[in-house]
Design a protein around this motif. Structure first.
Motif, PDB file in Angstrom:
ATOM      1  N   PHE A  40      63.431  29.121  33.195  1.00 22.55           N
ATOM      2  CA  PHE A  40      64.256  29.829  32.196  1.00 22.55           C
ATOM      3  C   PHE A  40      63.473  30.091  30.907  1.00 22.55           C
ATOM      4  O   PHE A  40      64.045  30.115  29.825  1.00 22.55           O
ATOM      5  N   ASN A 144      65.806  32.554  40.062  1.00 27.05           N
ATOM      6  CA  ASN A 144      66.609  31.362  40.331  1.00 27.05           C
ATOM      7  C   ASN A 144      67.888  31.760  41.053  1.00 27.05           C
ATOM      8  O   ASN A 144      68.677  32.544  40.522  1.00 27.05           O
ATOM      9  N   MET A 246      70.812  29.036  48.044  1.00 25.83           N
ATOM     10  CA  MET A 246      72.005  28.176  48.021  1.00 25.83           C
ATOM     11  C   MET A 246      72.760  28.477  49.298  1.00 25.83           C
ATOM     12  O   MET A 246      73.770  29.183  49.288  1.00 25.83           O
ATOM     13  N   TYR A 272      74.509  20.943  46.172  1.00 24.72           N
ATOM     14  CA  TYR A 272      75.317  20.009  45.375  1.00 24.72           C
ATOM     15  C   TYR A 272      76.505  19.557  46.205  1.00 24.72           C
ATOM     16  O   TYR A 272      77.264  20.394  46.705  1.00 24.72           O
ATOM     17  N   GLU A 304      66.605  21.438  44.700  1.00 23.49           N
ATOM     18  CA  GLU A 304      67.505  20.882  43.687  1.00 23.49           C
ATOM     19  C   GLU A 304      68.641  20.135  44.366  1.00 23.49           C
ATOM     20  O   GLU A 304      69.230  20.644  45.321  1.00 23.49           O
ATOM     21  N   VAL A 310      77.892  16.428  38.607  1.00 22.51           N
ATOM     22  CA  VAL A 310      77.595  17.864  38.585  1.00 22.51           C
ATOM     23  C   VAL A 310      78.565  18.522  37.609  1.00 22.51           C
ATOM     24  O   VAL A 310      79.779  18.492  37.833  1.00 22.51           O
ATOM     25  N   TRP A 312      79.431  21.523  36.744  1.00 23.38           N
ATOM     26  CA  TRP A 312      80.238  22.725  36.996  1.00 23.38           C
ATOM     27  C   TRP A 312      81.399  22.460  37.941  1.00 23.38           C
ATOM     28  O   TRP A 312      82.173  23.363  38.235  1.00 23.38           O
ATOM     29  N   PHE A 342      67.797  18.870  40.192  1.00 25.21           N
ATOM     30  CA  PHE A 342      68.074  19.446  38.898  1.00 25.21           C
ATOM     31  C   PHE A 342      68.667  18.291  38.086  1.00 25.21           C
ATOM     32  O   PHE A 342      69.725  17.796  38.444  1.00 25.21           O
ATOM     33  N   HIS A 355      75.369  17.414  33.010  1.00 24.25           N
ATOM     34  CA  HIS A 355      74.883  17.338  34.390  1.00 24.25           C
ATOM     35  C   HIS A 355      73.952  16.137  34.471  1.00 24.25           C
ATOM     36  O   HIS A 355      73.164  15.892  33.563  1.00 24.25           O
TER      37      HIS A 355
HETATM   38  C1  GLA Z   1      71.817  25.396  40.027  1.00 25.28           C
HETATM   39  C2  GLA Z   1      70.728  25.929  39.138  1.00 25.28           C
HETATM   40  C3  GLA Z   1      70.244  24.952  38.119  1.00 25.28           C
HETATM   41  C4  GLA Z   1      71.385  24.181  37.550  1.00 25.28           C
HETATM   42  C5  GLA Z   1      72.117  23.503  38.657  1.00 25.28           C
HETATM   43  C6  GLA Z   1      73.239  22.632  38.183  1.00 25.28           C
HETATM   44  O1  GLA Z   1      71.363  24.893  41.221  1.00 25.28           O
HETATM   45  O2  GLA Z   1      69.624  26.431  39.844  1.00 25.28           O
HETATM   46  O3  GLA Z   1      69.570  25.666  37.111  1.00 25.28           O
HETATM   47  O4  GLA Z   1      72.243  25.041  36.879  1.00 25.28           O
HETATM   48  O5  GLA Z   1      72.676  24.467  39.495  1.00 25.28           O
HETATM   49  O6  GLA Z   1      73.943  22.058  39.248  1.00 25.28           O
END
Ligand code: GLA
Length: 678
Positions: A40, A144, A246, A272, A304, A310, A312, A342, A355
């Motif tokens: 980033f 990303n 993902m 995740y 990651e 987590v 989010w 991450f 996080h």
């Molecule tokens: C994603 C993003 C990371 C971060 C994680 C948080 O995988 O690639 O930059 O935001 O989620 O869980």
């Protein structure tokens, strides 16, 4: 890399330089050997248009290099700087409803924007020229998570790009009109310029138009990825280029990873766990199996995951002691060449400060840090598994494009859900201790022939070629198990000619005369007739199976009914059927069964496939094999509250404790063991 990778996203730009030395010292303490840097960092690297500042990144990379830590260098193209958007507000994507997203977050990109493409290529070139042959460089981490948080853009530039994409795909307008079925509702196009992206419409929008737009959006992002990859291959020969996927259907639903898996030098995935799901290790296993599969079985890398909370998710539930190691090593069992997180150090500011990280806000005197250090040692001890491959017992057919098509408007029931079925069948196979690969519906004959059992949980869109492919698999001797609402439409979302399921009618030996969607909450009972495979022991042993959401009026044409509907709209008719076709067998399941009720059906199909049941293994004790030149490795992950005893094919050495293991391996509650068989 000479060992498995261990480390995470490292964002040194969030910290003063004096922290960097401590970072490297602590990374060494934890056994970190790879970090992802600069994902980033565009605004820091190019604070004003055309003025580049690499000094800080030079120093970071030198520090890491001196500490023996390799770098996965990011191209920061997921967040162009504020100055860029000020000059090019048109590069911000527009939603289907016509709202332009704003700067102030990340991933707000119109992939058709020439200004974005040009600026992204410039910064990528500058990074490639500067670091392309740096000895610390292990790989390139482009962008990303393409597709997250937004992939599609409905702006005018995208509209023009969509038209040229369509012109290339269809050649002539007539072909497009036919493919989209524009005779319906008077939508015929007489000029390419009349065609728009499928923006918000007052009622159901043309489904073929929407499906093509979803494909177009993926292709636009892929073109941008390829542009960066080509630059890096040229400027940094021999260094692998990847982008983090993902693949979990819970975490990204817009990318066709079958296509993208072929475009990366190594598949990298982010995953995740869904914290509030009691058995979230099943979703993890599914994501890991998908990651391996989209690369065709090649070793891949978990780029990651989280040490604990987590941010989010609705609640940042902390992982229980030992859970992180089980998660990390389950990915390794399923083919990952390491375990990355991450992120390295928990942020103080910004959207992700709550996080979890390898180095939490609590510092090194914390449970998380101690578990990270312990995990680093485990990952180091697992170096011998590098390059080996996970051995699968069966395969599931999954297709992103079919999923996109199925979930469009006005399907026969709003309760039809591709993802839910894929997860249910995966869970049922997981509970039978069957290790699964995923395959696309058009997988090559030789690839399919390697699986005694092929399960199709939901393949609404089945091209004629894919249907023929699955038919040949059965004719060649395979056992196929297909769930309802599969084989219905072609690549343009048009119903195959003749009765349903057009693309699979012949192999299944039946016709679906009528769909019988069930009312909300309605259930039907499925009864095994005399002489059918008895229901094995287990929950509700001997009782009928229960379906909901869906039933069908089936007419067999060669298939034999194995379970019939005891009640409901198709009462008395076949519900689950079996068809001998060529040298193989095709099963069909016409209602929605829970993962538990799928068990007896899978047991019966597995018997046809010659897959022996593993009644010797307790539920939630994961046993996965990796095999290769360096040996045969058995991973056992005990998710239960009790010690598990797992039989081994032969004695070996346990790698995490360095103890000898004989014919029966004892795995404490919550622990992981990895035996290298003699
Ligand atoms: C994603 C993003 C990371 C971060 C994680 C948080 O995988 O690639 O930059 O935001 O989620 O869980």
């Amino acid at each position: 890399m000479e060992r498995l990778a261990f480390g995470g996203d490292y964002n040194p730009e969030q910290w003063p330089e004096e922290v960097w030395r401590e970072d490297v010292a602590l990374m060494r303490e934890a056994g970190v050997n790879l970090v992802s840097v600069g994902i980033f960092s565009w605004a820091r690297l190019e604070p004003r248009e055309g003025s580049l500042d690499f000094g800080w990144l030079d120093r970071v990379i030198e520090l890491l290099h001196a500490g023996g830590i390799r770098v996965g260098l990011g191209t920061p193209t997921v967040v162009p700087p504020a100055w860029f958007y000020r000059a090019h507000p048109e590069a911000l994507p527009v939603s289907r409803e016509g709202q332009r997203w704003a700067f102030g977050s990340r991933g707000a990109i119109c992939h058709s924007s020439p200004a974005y493409q040009e600026a992204a290529a410039r910064i990528t070139r500058a990074l490639g020229e500067r670091y392309g042959d740096h000895p610390a460089l292990a790989m390139w981490h482009v962008h990303n998570e393409y597709g997250v948080p937004v992939l599609e853009c409905y702006c005018e530039t995208s509209a023009a790009h969509f038209r040229s994409w369509l012109a290339e795909r269809y050649g002539a307008l007539k072909a497009l009109n036919d493919a989209w079925g524009t005779a319906f509702w008077g939508q015929a196009y007489g000029d390419w310029e009349e065609i728009q992206p499928p923006r918000a419409t007052p009622t159901a929008c043309n489904p073929a138009q929407r499906l093509d737009f979803a494909r177009f959006a993926g292709d636009s992002a892929l073109a941008n990825y390829r542009r960066e990859r080509e630059l890096l291959h040229e400027l940094s020969p021999g260094v692998p280029v990847t982008t983090n996927f993902m693949v979990s259907p819970r975490q990204c639903d817009t990318i066709d990873y079958w296509r993208w898996g072929q475009e990366v030098d190594i598949v990298a995935n982010d995953h995740y766990t869904m914290a509030e799901d009691d058995r979230n290790h099943i979703g993890l296993a599914m994501a890991a199996d998908l990651s391996r599969s989209v690369g065709g079985g090649r070793p891949w890398l978990l780029l990651e995951h989280a040490t604990s909370a987590v941010n989010w998710q609705p609640r940042g539930i902390a992982k229980a002691p030992g859970e992180m190691a089980r998660n990390s090593l389950a990915h390794v069992a399923r083919g990952s060449e390491g375990a990355m997180f991450f992120q390295w150090r928990a942020s103080r500011a910004g959207a992700e400060k709550f996080h979890s990280a390898m180095l939490p806000h609590a510092g090194t005197d914390s449970r998380i840090w101690r578990e990270v250090v312990e995990l680093g040692a485990y990952v180091e001890a697992l170096a011998p598994v590098r390059g080996t491959r996970t051995a699968a017992d069966a395969a599931i057919v999954f297709d992103w494009q079919s999923w996109w098509a199925q979930r469009l408007e006005w399907r026969p029931s709003q309760d039809l859900d591709t993802r839910e079925r894929a997860e249910a069948y995966y869970a049922a196979l997981f509970d039978r201790h069957v290790t699964v690969d995923f395959v696309p519906p058009d997988a090559e004959r030789e690839r399919l022939a390697g699986y005694p059992l092929l399960v199709v949980p939901a393949l609404y869109l089945t091209t004629a070629a894919a249907g023929a492919n699955l038919r040949r698999y059965v004719a060649d001797g395979g056992t196929l198990l297909v769930s309802y609402f599969s084989g219905i439409v072609d690549e343009h979302d048009a119903v195959h000619p003749g009765p349903h399921p057009g693309a699979l009618r012949e192999v299944l030996g039946l016709v679906v005369e009528e769909f019988q969607p069930l009312r909300s909450g309605q259930r039907v009972r499925l009864q095994a007739p005399m002489g059918a495979p008895p229901r094995p022991s287990g929950p509700g042993g001997g009782s009928p199976l229960t379906g909901d959401v869906w039933a069908e009026t089936l007419v067999t044409a060669g298939a034999e009914p194995v379970w019939t509907y005891a009640d409901g709209p198709a009462a008395g008719g076949p519900a689950i059927t079996r068809h001998r076709h060529g040298d193989g067998t095709a099963w069909y399941v016409s209602s929605r069964l829970s993962a538990e009720d799928l068990d007896p059906v899978l047991a019966a199909a597995s018997a046809d496939a010659g897959i022996a049941p593993r009644e010797d293994l307790p539920r939630d004790v994961e046993v996965v094999r990796r095999e290769g030149e360096s040996g045969s490795f058995v991973f056992v992950i005990n998710h239960t509250g009790a010690e598990a005893k797992v039989p081994l094919a032969r004695p070996g050495t346990e790698l995490l404790t360095a103890e000898r293991a004989d014919g029966r391996l004892a795995v404490p509650s919550g622990a992981v063991r990895v035996v290298r068989l003699d």
